[in-house]
Design an enzyme around this catalytic site. Structure first.
Site, PDB file in Angstrom:
ATOM      1  N   HIS A  82     -38.928 -26.978 -20.868  1.00 27.62           N
ATOM      2  CA  HIS A  82     -39.389 -28.368 -20.986  1.00 27.62           C
ATOM      3  C   HIS A  82     -38.296 -29.346 -20.601  1.00 27.62           C
ATOM      4  CE1 HIS A  82     -43.213 -28.011 -23.260  1.00 27.62           C
ATOM      5  NE2 HIS A  82     -42.703 -26.837 -23.612  1.00 27.62           N
ATOM      6  N   GLU A 142     -38.499 -32.413 -19.962  1.00 33.20           N
ATOM      7  CA  GLU A 142     -38.706 -33.764 -20.517  1.00 33.20           C
ATOM      8  C   GLU A 142     -38.260 -33.880 -21.969  1.00 33.20           C
ATOM      9  OE1 GLU A 142     -41.000 -31.499 -20.232  1.00 33.20           O
ATOM     10  OE2 GLU A 142     -41.781 -31.450 -22.281  1.00 33.20           O
ATOM     11  N   CYS A 196     -44.175 -25.381 -18.733  1.00 31.83           N
ATOM     12  CA  CYS A 196     -44.535 -24.518 -19.871  1.00 31.83           C
ATOM     13  C   CYS A 196     -45.944 -23.941 -19.697  1.00 31.83           C
ATOM     14  CB  CYS A 196     -44.347 -25.227 -21.200  1.00 31.83           C
ATOM     15  SG  CYS A 196     -44.316 -24.063 -22.581  1.00 31.83           S
TER      16      CYS A 196
END
Ligand code: NAG
Ligand code: NAG
Ligand code: NAG
Length: 353
Positions: free
Chosen positions: A277, A279, A166
């Site tokens: 993202h 994660e 990001c």
């Protein structure tokens, strides 16, 4: 360029299996083996094994990844008012899940601190800076010092991988463009999207060996989690000459249909960036994060990126001077705090002085 390029690769790998059998199988005609080997040789030409491919030199089984911390927003700071910087725990867990350990990198430290840490870790994860400015914040300054160290190391044959997620992706683009910004405003906040692979993906280190089901998930399901207000377009990647440094590997579209670059791979460096993202799929559950894809195939896809990056870090031979010194730097010296009550983005965060 077929959108399902991995189907072709699958065919290649099944031929590899058959050729494997040729050596051991008792009664396989030599002619058939030669024929298959010929087809294989032909097909392999479509797969360029880059020297940085995960096939080579994977021999460090104690990889340690540095994550640069950042100045907290006011709301996150309220949980630990004395702290100077923080790291969202989701990034830490994402790496730990693949057999890496994490060293937090503090901000506003002397250059000698960054050099010591750099010489001791096997890779670096760049994460969103929240409200932190790319230019003037401690995060931006430390990011710039560490970027220069990574370029220099790789130029000298000292393999050192860097991953940007990001704003970390945006920071990589900014630094590689000679500290210039070529992003354009866009609407991609709280948006799940799929990836449209660009032809270079099939020969990229990042996607070339990814499992077929992961590639299928990424391209057919809205499995990437986007939280950004700025986008890099393919046009600007070219206009800025950043395409001499990075290959775009995939794009996504924003709420208004703008196509933006979603994955980059540096051509001559082990640097990767994703605008999304990976994660969050597995580790973030904030009440306002309504778009995050939590279904099984999306979880697996998000974890693939960590697996890839940690395996790259296994190729770096940096280490701390001793296990004792290592222990003093690892993130286990800190305990994460619950931050979901003050931040919609992060369930838990680590804080540093
Ligand atoms: C390209 O980058 C410039 C800044 O250098 C920006 O103003 C412009 O909006 C960008 N254009 C596109 C199409 O992304
Ligand atoms: C949020 O949770 C943290 C950790 O439990 C606590 O220290 C803090 O006071 C809470 N903040 C609010 C505004 O509830
Ligand atoms: C979630 O969104 C609502 C509505 O925009 C806002 O009032 C609230 O503060 C947000 N919650 C958190 C934890 O940020």
């Amino acid at each position: 360029m077929p959108t399902v390029w991995w189907a072709e690769r699958n065919q290649c790998e099944s031929i590899l299996d058959i050729v494997g059998m040729c050596g051991t199988g008792p009664l396989v005609a030599i002619a058939l083996c030669l024929l298959i080997a010929g087809v294989l040789a032909n097909q392999q030409r479509t797969f360029r094994f880059h020297p940085n491919s995960i096939r080579y030199n994977v021999n460090n089984n104690r990889p340690i990844i540095g994550i640069l911390s950042q100045e907290p927003s006011k709301s996150i700071a309220s949980v630990s008012p004395e702290s100077v910087s923080y790291i969202a725990a989701s990034y830490v867990k994402w790496l730990e899940g693949q057999g890496a350990r994490v060293v937090p990198i503090k901000v506003n430290q002397p250059d000698s601190y960054y050099k010591t840490v750099f010489d001791s870790i096997n890779g670096r994860l760049l994460i969103p800076g929240g409200g932190a400015s790319l230019v003037s914040s401690g995060y931006g300054k430390a990011g710039s010092i560490l970027y220069d160290l990574a370029i220099e190391a790789n130029n000298n044959g000292d393999f050192f991988p860097v991953w940007g997620t990001c704003l970390g992706f945006e920071l990589l683009l900014y630094l590689s463009a000679g500290r210039k910004n070529f992003l354009t405003p866009c609407n991609s906040y709280n948006r799940a999207a799929s990836l449209k692979f660009i032809s270079d993906a099939s020969v990229s280190r990042l996607y070339q060996r990814a499992p077929n089901d992961v590639l299928k998930t990424l391209s057919k399901e809205k499995s990437t989690s986007n939280f950004h207000h700025w986008c890099m377009t393919k046009e600007n990647l070219t206009a800025s000459s950043l395409d001499n440094f990075y290959r775009p590997l995939a794009t996504s579209t924003d709420d208004d249909g703008l196509e933006f670059v979603a994955t980059i791979e540096a051509i001559d460096y082990p640097f990767w960036g994703v605008q999304f993202h990976p994660e969050k799929n597995v580790y973030e559950w904030g009440a306002n994060l309504t778009s995050v894809p939590h279904w099984p195939s999306a979880i697996k896809a998000g974890q693939y990126f960590a697996e890839f990056f940690v395996n790259q870090a296994r190729k770096s031979q940096h280490r701390f001077a001793s296990r004792q010194e290592e222990a003093t730097y690892l993130i286990y010296n800190y305990a994460p705090l619950y931050t979901a009550n003050v931040s919609s983005s992060f369930l838990q965060s680590y804080f540093f002085d």
